[in-house]
Design an enzyme around this catalytic site. Structure first.
Site, PDB file in Angstrom:
ATOM      1  N   ASP A  53       0.831  -1.208   0.000  1.00 30.42           N
ATOM      2  CA  ASP A  53       0.000   0.000   0.000  1.00 30.42           C
ATOM      3  C   ASP A  53       0.863   1.255   0.000  1.00 30.42           C
ATOM      4  O   ASP A  53       0.727   2.134   0.859  1.00 30.42           O
ATOM      5  CB  ASP A  53      -0.942  -0.017   1.206  1.00 30.42           C
ATOM      6  N   ALA A  60     -17.164  -4.549  -5.328  1.00 31.32           N
ATOM      7  CA  ALA A  60     -18.450  -4.497  -4.614  1.00 31.32           C
ATOM      8  C   ALA A  60     -19.532  -3.818  -5.443  1.00 31.32           C
ATOM      9  O   ALA A  60     -20.224  -2.924  -4.987  1.00 31.32           O
ATOM     10  CB  ALA A  60     -18.274  -3.766  -3.285  1.00 31.32           C
ATOM     11  N   PHE A  84      -9.009  -5.322  -4.632  1.00 30.12           N
ATOM     12  CA  PHE A  84      -9.892  -4.247  -5.097  1.00 30.12           C
ATOM     13  C   PHE A  84     -11.219  -4.233  -4.342  1.00 30.12           C
ATOM     14  O   PHE A  84     -12.072  -3.409  -4.603  1.00 30.12           O
ATOM     15  CB  PHE A  84     -10.141  -4.407  -6.605  1.00 30.12           C
ATOM     16  N   LYS A  85     -11.400  -5.157  -3.426  1.00 30.49           N
ATOM     17  CA  LYS A  85     -12.655  -5.217  -2.659  1.00 30.49           C
ATOM     18  C   LYS A  85     -13.842  -4.898  -3.567  1.00 30.49           C
ATOM     19  O   LYS A  85     -14.669  -4.033  -3.282  1.00 30.49           O
ATOM     20  CB  LYS A  85     -12.588  -4.295  -1.445  1.00 30.49           C
TER      21      LYS A  85
END
Lengths: 209, 209
Positions: free
Chosen positions: A9, A62, A59-60
């Site tokens: 990150d 959703a 990338f979560k």
């Protein structure tokens, strides 16, 4: 022995590549999130690929099934080996991601629970059901927070031999010696990339867990 | 009169820019999602900016507060005017996005409910609470599906004069004539960009709603 996964990150492209390169000998996988991808473009993958270890797109995802499929297609086309998606939008949304992952011979992991305070508001009550959906959809495993080892132990009863990867070690408060024996991989970010010598920390963690 | 917002879910950069350009005279805003941004990079914003209408980053941001803040920083630094985020990761995650949006003089919208089948599994039971959190965190409004006008009418009692934007018109089954009077903006994608002449549809929609 738990895999060691670096959460890369870091927003600056050059620093991200330097950290990844120096730590690679001690890593099993590298996890890349939206901050780095947005700051540098999806092509960052082409610069990390030569390191020769699997890359996870955290990338979560959703969105609705159609959009999830489009996103996952781009993820695997560019060369990622796995994707992390949210289960909260439901089974059809997860299935759309798993289907694309498997078509590319890749993997899909579902966020079962999160580590921050706000996760208590909606996640905590439904993480068992989200985990169940992940398994029913054919995901390779779940993401569950190192800050809650009791929950990891419980979720293990649902996932069986599928994988559990745990972020939240170090800065967020997760105790690595408690969590490592319970999971298939520990995800470590700031503790490594913010260290004066990241590869030294990675080497240390890889040796003992 | 409801705003007309184009959901520019076209992956090919050139076609996306062509559709956006031809429709702009009839649009109030353009919404850009991850598929286009991942396929072309965040710099697509610099090519859409000269059109002179507000751009919404529909990234459905759903990470921990720290990462949400990083993502939103990049969104507004590059020139987006608004961001769409998820509320299910909780109030602290939403607040991190709202804070960054407001620091840039931008706007933040929270997904209160989604339009696909899977949304019945977890979303439907908590959309009132998500909407409440959105309001408490200072968001400019919510996203609620055009496919469920009864839910929009109910959520209006929570948001009051804040905005409701509704996707799901057309292909997904939402009836524009029922929904437009209930919301502040209708979000239309495939019905416009898949038409033989996108600007004609945009012009027609802009005139009657």
């Amino acid at each position: 022995m738990a895999e060691l996964i670096l959460a890369l990150d870091v927003i600056e492209r050059k620093r991200a590549l330097d950290v990844a390169k120096s730590c690679t000998p001690y890593l099993d996988k590298i996890k890349v999130g939206y901050p780095l991808v947005l700051a540098s473009s999806l092509n960052i993958v082409n610069e990390l690929k030569p390191l020769g270890i699997p890359l996870i797109a955290d990338f979560k995802v959703a969105d609705i099934p159609n959009t999830n499929g489009l996103i996952c297609n781009l993820v695997f086309e560019i060369g990622f080996d796995a994707v992390i998606v949210h289960g909260f939008p439901g089974a059809d949304a997860v299935k759309a991601c798993v289907d694309v992952a498997h078509r590319f011979g890749g993997e899909c992991y579902v966020v079962a629970e999160m580590s921050h305070t706000g996760a208590n508001e909606f996640f905590s009550g439904v993480s068992d059901r989200i985990t169940l959906i992940a398994m029913q959809c054919g995901a390779e495993g779940i993401i569950a927070p190192a800050t809650r080892p009791d929950r990891i132990t419980h979720l293990r009863t649902i996932v069986g031999s599928k994988k559990i990867y745990a972020p939240g070690i170090g800065v967020q408060g997760g105790e690595i010696e408690k969590v490592a024996p319970l999971v298939d991989g520990i995800i470590v970010g700031r503790m490594i990339y913010n260290a004066p010598n990241p590869s030294e920390i990675a080497k240390h963690l890889a040796k003992i867990y």
